[in-house]
Design a protein around this motif. Structure first.
Motif, PDB file in Angstrom:
ATOM      1  N   CYS A  20       0.887  -1.317   0.155  1.00  0.00           N
ATOM      2  CA  CYS A  20       0.209  -0.006  -0.072  1.00  0.00           C
ATOM      3  C   CYS A  20       0.964   1.284  -0.011  1.00  0.00           C
ATOM      4  O   CYS A  20       0.485   2.441  -0.268  1.00  0.00           O
ATOM      5  CB  CYS A  20      -0.873  -0.004   1.112  1.00  0.00           C
ATOM      6  N   GLU A  23       3.364   3.002  -5.179  1.00  0.00           N
ATOM      7  CA  GLU A  23       2.714   3.713  -6.266  1.00  0.00           C
ATOM      8  C   GLU A  23       3.558   3.244  -7.556  1.00  0.00           C
ATOM      9  O   GLU A  23       3.008   2.733  -8.467  1.00  0.00           O
ATOM     10  CB  GLU A  23       2.479   5.019  -6.204  1.00  0.00           C
ATOM     11  N   ARG A 134      -2.589  -1.609  -8.862  1.00  0.00           N
ATOM     12  CA  ARG A 134      -3.457  -1.992  -7.815  1.00  0.00           C
ATOM     13  C   ARG A 134      -3.677  -0.885  -6.895  1.00  0.00           C
ATOM     14  O   ARG A 134      -4.419  -0.856  -5.848  1.00  0.00           O
ATOM     15  CB  ARG A 134      -3.061  -3.269  -7.332  1.00  0.00           C
ATOM     16  N   HIS A 135      -2.724  -0.027  -6.904  1.00  0.00           N
ATOM     17  CA  HIS A 135      -2.823   0.995  -5.868  1.00  0.00           C
ATOM     18  C   HIS A 135      -3.952   1.988  -6.259  1.00  0.00           C
ATOM     19  O   HIS A 135      -3.950   2.548  -7.417  1.00  0.00           O
ATOM     20  CB  HIS A 135      -1.355   1.963  -5.828  1.00  0.00           C
ATOM     21  N   PRO A 136      -4.744   2.447  -5.240  1.00  0.00           N
ATOM     22  CA  PRO A 136      -5.616   3.249  -5.601  1.00  0.00           C
ATOM     23  C   PRO A 136      -5.306   4.812  -6.496  1.00  0.00           C
ATOM     24  O   PRO A 136      -6.041   4.790  -7.383  1.00  0.00           O
ATOM     25  CB  PRO A 136      -6.359   3.893  -4.198  1.00  0.00           C
ATOM     26  N   LYS A 137      -4.406   5.318  -6.085  1.00  0.00           N
ATOM     27  CA  LYS A 137      -3.774   6.579  -6.747  1.00  0.00           C
ATOM     28  C   LYS A 137      -3.377   6.262  -8.042  1.00  0.00           C
ATOM     29  O   LYS A 137      -3.967   7.057  -9.078  1.00  0.00           O
ATOM     30  CB  LYS A 137      -2.752   7.119  -6.051  1.00  0.00           C
ATOM     31  N   ARG A 139      -4.116   3.316  -9.956  1.00  0.00           N
ATOM     32  CA  ARG A 139      -5.389   2.751 -10.841  1.00  0.00           C
ATOM     33  C   ARG A 139      -6.441   4.016 -11.236  1.00  0.00           C
ATOM     34  O   ARG A 139      -7.066   3.809 -12.308  1.00  0.00           O
ATOM     35  CB  ARG A 139      -6.035   1.837  -9.656  1.00  0.00           C
ATOM     36  N   ARG A 140      -6.825   4.882 -10.243  1.00  0.00           N
ATOM     37  CA  ARG A 140      -7.592   5.933 -10.319  1.00  0.00           C
ATOM     38  C   ARG A 140      -7.214   6.790 -11.557  1.00  0.00           C
ATOM     39  O   ARG A 140      -8.043   7.187 -12.536  1.00  0.00           O
ATOM     40  CB  ARG A 140      -7.940   6.881  -8.930  1.00  0.00           C
ATOM     41  N   ARG A 249     -13.846  -1.325  -4.791  1.00  0.00           N
ATOM     42  CA  ARG A 249     -14.119   0.090  -4.748  1.00  0.00           C
ATOM     43  C   ARG A 249     -12.576   0.716  -3.994  1.00  0.00           C
ATOM     44  O   ARG A 249     -12.048   1.536  -4.208  1.00  0.00           O
ATOM     45  CB  ARG A 249     -15.149   0.753  -3.752  1.00  0.00           C
ATOM     46  N   LYS A 250     -12.144  -0.121  -2.930  1.00  0.00           N
ATOM     47  CA  LYS A 250     -10.847   0.219  -2.206  1.00  0.00           C
ATOM     48  C   LYS A 250      -9.787  -0.382  -3.110  1.00  0.00           C
ATOM     49  O   LYS A 250      -8.710  -0.122  -2.613  1.00  0.00           O
ATOM     50  CB  LYS A 250     -11.014  -0.639  -0.924  1.00  0.00           C
ATOM     51  N   PHE A 251      -9.945  -1.176  -4.241  1.00  0.00           N
ATOM     52  CA  PHE A 251      -8.788  -1.525  -5.223  1.00  0.00           C
ATOM     53  C   PHE A 251      -7.857  -2.387  -4.220  1.00  0.00           C
ATOM     54  O   PHE A 251      -6.545  -2.457  -4.381  1.00  0.00           O
ATOM     55  CB  PHE A 251      -7.918  -0.445  -5.810  1.00  0.00           C
ATOM     56  N   SER A 252      -8.287  -3.221  -3.169  1.00  0.00           N
ATOM     57  CA  SER A 252      -7.316  -4.043  -2.502  1.00  0.00           C
ATOM     58  C   SER A 252      -7.120  -5.363  -3.071  1.00  0.00           C
ATOM     59  O   SER A 252      -7.555  -5.843  -4.028  1.00  0.00           O
ATOM     60  CB  SER A 252      -8.240  -4.561  -1.061  1.00  0.00           C
TER      61      SER A 252
END
Length: 280
Positions: A20, A23, A134-137, A139-140, A249-252
């Motif tokens: 986590c 990035e 897979r990291h939210p930032k 991936r977003r 939603r959390k991209f875990s």
């Protein structure tokens, strides 16, 4: 303020090393070959990207390239098992498969950095640049770029490019030179069956997304640190399993035992075998 060096990962970074936290990441390609022999192998003049083992389908890395690289600026190598950096898609099925390929595994690019040493001699080293999709930032940014261009073209053809040149350049000292900056990008071109693609013809539907994020230094010569980095890379490349809508939603990222690797411990433990042990 001094820029980060790839001499060695710091103890502070090592203590907080979690998927986590990552990035983007950089390490010398030769170090990656040593730490991940099941995924990358140098065989003569061929660098092979290996498929994940049968018991781990969907895991591993996706290497984006053009089929060749100059290892440390001296040795020409053919690249096999890679995914093309620039592709053309002609159907929604192609698009779906492509999107899953990009988002379900960490991406790997190869970058050559040229520097001048104290004796004014020029040296060139090849680095592996990892993108944790897979990291939210991260991936977003990729999902937003894909979704935005689709909503703006109304069924016409389009081309979308994702670029990492600036984020890599900013990581290295100013006297360093990125030799093959174009290799730090990937793109896809979607060709529709529209009769008149005016936006595409005039370049309106051709966009570039400059992806940004924090670059983690994964370079180290310490055996203990190498063991932790090895386990980190293995956890990052485990199969992507979606448990439910909340996880989506959390991209875990979850392991095959459905344990969240975002919260795992990477502390090396004694073992009777050579296989590293991860304590949860």
């Amino acid at each position: 303020m001094a820029r980060p060096s790839l001499t060695s990962i710091s103890s502070g970074e090592l203590r907080s090393l979690r998927t986590c936290n990552c990035e983007l990441a950089l390490l010398p390609l030769r170090q990656l070959l040593l730490l991940q022999p099941d995924s990358f192998q140098l065989r003569g003049d061929q660098l092979a990207v290996l498929s994940p083992p049968r018991h781990q389908p969907g895991g591993g890395f996706t290497v984006l390239g053009d089929g060749a690289l100059h290892l440390d600026g001296q040795r020409h190598c053919r690249l096999t098992g890679y995914f093309k950096r620039d592709v053309k898609l002609t159907s929604h099925c192609d698009y779906k498969d492509y999107r899953e390929t990009i988002l379900n595994r960490p991406l790997v690019f190869f970058a050559n950095i040229r520097t001048n040493n104290c004796s004014s001699e020029v040296s060139e080293k090849t680095y592996a640049f990892l993108v944790n999709t897979r990291h939210p930032k991260i991936r977003r940014q990729i999902e937003h770029g894909m979704n935005q261009i689709i909503s703006s073209v109304f069924g016409e053809s389009y081309k979308l490019r994702f670029d990492f040149q600036e984020v890599v350049k900013s990581f290295f000292p100013s006297e360093s030179h990125l030799v093959n900056g174009e290799d730090l990008s990937f793109s896809y071109e979607f060709k529709s069956d529209a009769l008149f693609d005016f936006s595409y013809w005039f370049g309106i539907s051709k966009n570039t997304v400059a992806v940004n994020g924090k670059v983690l230094n994964l370079s180290s010569t310490s055996p203990e640190k190498k063991e932790i980095i090895t386990m980190f890379l293995e956890k990052m490349s485990e199969p992507y399993v979606r448990l439910n809508s909340f996880s989506d939603r959390k991209f875990s990222v979850t392991s095959k035992d459905l344990i969240d690797v975002f919260n795992c411990s990477l502390t090396p433990q004694p073992s009777l075998t050579n296989t590293p042990v991860i304590v949860w």
